[in-house]
Design a protein around this motif. Structure first.
Motif, short mmCIF file in Angstrom:
data_model
loop_
_atom_site.label_atom_id
_atom_site.label_comp_id
_atom_site.label_asym_id
_atom_site.label_seq_id
_atom_site.Cartn_x
_atom_site.Cartn_y
_atom_site.Cartn_z
N ILE A 43 44.76 83.28 52.10
CA ILE A 43 45.52 83.32 53.35
C ILE A 43 46.78 82.47 53.15
N LEU A 65 50.58 83.47 59.37
CA LEU A 65 49.44 83.59 58.49
C LEU A 65 49.41 85.01 57.96
N TYR A 66 49.19 85.16 56.66
CA TYR A 66 49.20 86.50 56.08
C TYR A 66 48.22 86.60 54.92
N ASP A 67 47.86 87.82 54.57
CA ASP A 67 46.97 88.08 53.44
C ASP A 67 47.78 87.91 52.16
#
Length: 72
Positions: A43, A65-67
């Motif tokens: 993350i 927030l990101y993958d």
């Protein structure tokens, strides 16, 4: 305790800076750093703008927030 660490970081930023904008940026960075320490590496944590698949751009975001495994 994690919440105590975050509170202490906020308080340190409040004391260290007088200018509201600088103080706000320091607190935002504290949140991002806290999340980086407590979330898995998969993350990602950033700040900025988000562009959707149609090319529309968001306003400035303090925390994103990101993958991290699928997003550049």
């Amino acid at each position: 305790m994690a919440s105590g660490q975050l509170k202490a970081s906020f308080e340190a930023s409040r004391i260290a800076f007088e200018h509201r904008h600088t103080k706000g940026e320091a607190i935002e960075e504290s949140v991002r750093a806290f999340l980086r320490r407590h979330l898995p590496d998969s993350i990602g944590v950033a700040h900025g703008q988000v562009i959707d698949r149609n090319g529309a751009m968001s306003r400035q975001l303090d925390v994103i927030l990101y993958d991290a495994t699928k997003t550049p």
